[in-house]
Write an enzyme that holds these catalytic residues in place. Sequence first.
Site, PDB file in Angstrom:
ATOM      1  N   LYS A 222       0.828  -1.191   0.000  1.00 53.71           N
ATOM      2  CA  LYS A 222       0.000   0.000   0.000  1.00 53.71           C
ATOM      3  C   LYS A 222       0.872   1.253   0.000  1.00 53.71           C
ATOM      4  O   LYS A 222       0.402   2.354  -0.280  1.00 53.71           O
ATOM      5  CB  LYS A 222      -0.857   0.033   1.272  1.00 53.71           C
ATOM      6  CG  LYS A 222      -1.751  -1.147   1.465  1.00 53.71           C
ATOM      7  CD  LYS A 222      -2.439  -1.040   2.842  1.00 53.71           C
ATOM      8  CE  LYS A 222      -3.159  -2.303   3.177  1.00 53.71           C
ATOM      9  NZ  LYS A 222      -3.571  -2.314   4.605  1.00 53.71           N
ATOM     10  N   GLY A 223       2.141   1.100   0.384  1.00 52.43           N
ATOM     11  CA  GLY A 223       2.990   2.266   0.652  1.00 52.43           C
ATOM     12  C   GLY A 223       3.143   3.246  -0.493  1.00 52.43           C
ATOM     13  O   GLY A 223       3.309   4.443  -0.282  1.00 52.43           O
TER      14      GLY A 223
ATOM     15  N   GLU B 134       7.641   2.646  -6.795  1.00 49.95           N
ATOM     16  CA  GLU B 134       7.951   2.163  -5.435  1.00 49.95           C
ATOM     17  C   GLU B 134       8.011   3.317  -4.447  1.00 49.95           C
ATOM     18  O   GLU B 134       8.488   4.396  -4.786  1.00 49.95           O
ATOM     19  CB  GLU B 134       9.322   1.467  -5.433  1.00 49.95           C
ATOM     20  CG  GLU B 134       9.263  -0.035  -5.531  1.00 49.95           C
ATOM     21  CD  GLU B 134       8.854  -0.714  -4.219  1.00 49.95           C
ATOM     22  OE1 GLU B 134       8.302  -0.060  -3.308  1.00 49.95           O
ATOM     23  OE2 GLU B 134       9.080  -1.928  -4.121  1.00 49.95           O
TER      24      GLU B 134
ATOM     25  N   ASP C 102      14.750  -0.216   0.638  1.00 54.18           N
ATOM     26  CA  ASP C 102      15.585  -0.348   1.833  1.00 54.18           C
ATOM     27  C   ASP C 102      16.597  -1.462   1.578  1.00 54.18           C
ATOM     28  O   ASP C 102      17.669  -1.215   1.036  1.00 54.18           O
ATOM     29  CB  ASP C 102      14.684  -0.624   3.037  1.00 54.18           C
ATOM     30  CG  ASP C 102      15.455  -0.697   4.339  1.00 54.18           C
ATOM     31  OD1 ASP C 102      16.668  -0.444   4.328  1.00 54.18           O
ATOM     32  OD2 ASP C 102      14.850  -1.015   5.368  1.00 54.18           O
TER      33      ASP C 102
ATOM     34  N   PHE D 286      13.627   4.804  10.447  1.00 52.66           N
ATOM     35  CA  PHE D 286      12.277   4.376  10.077  1.00 52.66           C
ATOM     36  C   PHE D 286      11.404   5.620   9.913  1.00 52.66           C
ATOM     37  O   PHE D 286      11.255   6.406  10.843  1.00 52.66           O
ATOM     38  CB  PHE D 286      11.696   3.446  11.141  1.00 52.66           C
ATOM     39  CG  PHE D 286      10.384   2.850  10.723  1.00 52.66           C
ATOM     40  CD1 PHE D 286      10.351   1.755   9.866  1.00 52.66           C
ATOM     41  CD2 PHE D 286       9.192   3.391  11.166  1.00 52.66           C
ATOM     42  CE1 PHE D 286       9.141   1.213   9.453  1.00 52.66           C
ATOM     43  CE2 PHE D 286       7.965   2.855  10.757  1.00 52.66           C
ATOM     44  CZ  PHE D 286       7.950   1.764   9.909  1.00 52.66           C
ATOM     45  N   VAL D 287      10.865   5.786   8.720  1.00 56.21           N
ATOM     46  CA  VAL D 287      10.074   6.985   8.441  1.00 56.21           C
ATOM     47  C   VAL D 287       8.607   6.638   8.193  1.00 56.21           C
ATOM     48  O   VAL D 287       8.283   5.510   7.802  1.00 56.21           O
ATOM     49  CB  VAL D 287      10.640   7.767   7.224  1.00 56.21           C
ATOM     50  CG1 VAL D 287      12.011   8.343   7.529  1.00 56.21           C
ATOM     51  CG2 VAL D 287      10.688   6.893   5.972  1.00 56.21           C
TER      52      VAL D 287
HETATM   53  P1  5GP Z   1      12.966  -3.811   1.265  1.00 57.55           P
HETATM   54  O1  5GP Z   1      12.614  -5.156   0.664  1.00 57.55           O
HETATM   55  O2  5GP Z   1      13.599  -2.862   0.272  1.00 57.55           O
HETATM   56  O3  5GP Z   1      13.791  -3.943   2.521  1.00 57.55           O
HETATM   57  O4  5GP Z   1      11.603  -3.238   1.792  1.00 57.55           O
HETATM   58  C1  5GP Z   1      10.903  -2.280   1.124  1.00 57.55           C
HETATM   59  C2  5GP Z   1       9.560  -2.072   1.781  1.00 57.55           C
HETATM   60  O5  5GP Z   1       9.681  -1.996   3.215  1.00 57.55           O
HETATM   61  C3  5GP Z   1       9.019  -0.733   1.333  1.00 57.55           C
HETATM   62  O6  5GP Z   1       8.265  -0.869   0.150  1.00 57.55           O
HETATM   63  C4  5GP Z   1       8.223  -0.278   2.539  1.00 57.55           C
HETATM   64  O7  5GP Z   1       6.905  -0.763   2.438  1.00 57.55           O
HETATM   65  C5  5GP Z   1       8.936  -0.916   3.711  1.00 57.55           C
HETATM   66  N1  5GP Z   1       9.855   0.054   4.347  1.00 57.55           N
HETATM   67  C6  5GP Z   1      11.202   0.157   4.213  1.00 57.55           C
HETATM   68  N2  5GP Z   1      11.694   1.178   4.939  1.00 57.55           N
HETATM   69  C7  5GP Z   1      10.624   1.753   5.553  1.00 57.55           C
HETATM   70  C8  5GP Z   1      10.477   2.881   6.447  1.00 57.55           C
HETATM   71  O8  5GP Z   1      11.413   3.588   6.839  1.00 57.55           O
HETATM   72  N3  5GP Z   1       9.207   3.160   6.867  1.00 57.55           N
HETATM   73  C9  5GP Z   1       8.130   2.429   6.477  1.00 57.55           C
HETATM   74  N4  5GP Z   1       6.944   2.806   6.954  1.00 57.55           N
HETATM   75  N5  5GP Z   1       8.226   1.371   5.646  1.00 57.55           N
HETATM   76  C10 5GP Z   1       9.464   1.038   5.182  1.00 57.55           C
END
Ligand code: 5GP
Length: 191
Positions: free
Chosen positions: A50-51, A109, A113, A162-163
């Site tokens: 949903k982000g 996207e 992260d 974490f945002v």
């Molecule tokens: P990745 O597989 O790149 O580690 O994870 C990406 C997903 O993790 C993003 O699409 C998002 O939904 C979530 N995510 C990563 N960092 C943050 C953050 O700082 N805050 C929030 N709310 N979600 C995050």
Amino acid sequence: MADGSWYDADIDHVIISEQQIRDKIDELAKQVSTDHTDAVDGILLVCVLKGAVMFMADFARSLGRHGPSTEMEFMAVSSYGQGTTSSGVVRILKDLDRDIAGRHVLVVEDIVDSGLTLSWLMKYLESRSPASVEVVALFRKPDAVKVQVPVRYVGFDIPNEFVVGYGLDFSERYRELPYVGVLKPEVYARS
Ligand code: 5GP
């Protein structure tokens, strides 16, 4: 916000303001349209719920003002991870509604992260024979550089915190914030 919103009291500090987000999205949309003048069938935007929902809505409208026509697709995935870390093992909760063969696909996207979710998604989309698959990410964290995921368009490089806001949640809250910020430590303590 003169009178203040309920969430302002929970925010420790703002990382990216509403105006900065607006300006950056316009810049990204201009860049993407300049790079895709040959996309005669337009661009197929794929939003990962949903982000990325706020980014998708604003980016698609901005792209519409600048150039190629777009169509929108939505996917929902769940990552089998421990708590807040993703493992890269992904389950599809909602798949694409149409065939993407021969189409120019742009994954929209919210934030990259570890990049594990995105790297899985890229393989999945590429297996469906699109003309191209590229990524636009509004935010990128420092760890993302360790993963070999080619993110062609990046809005902001942000610190490893974490945002929340602009689609990003903490326990499904704060998605409606028009800016992106860091929560006060006591918010975690009371949850
Ligand atoms: P990745 O597989 O790149 O580690 O994870 C990406 C997903 O993790 C993003 O699409 C998002 O939904 C979530 N995510 C990563 N960092 C943050 C953050 O700082 N805050 C929030 N709310 N979600 C995050």
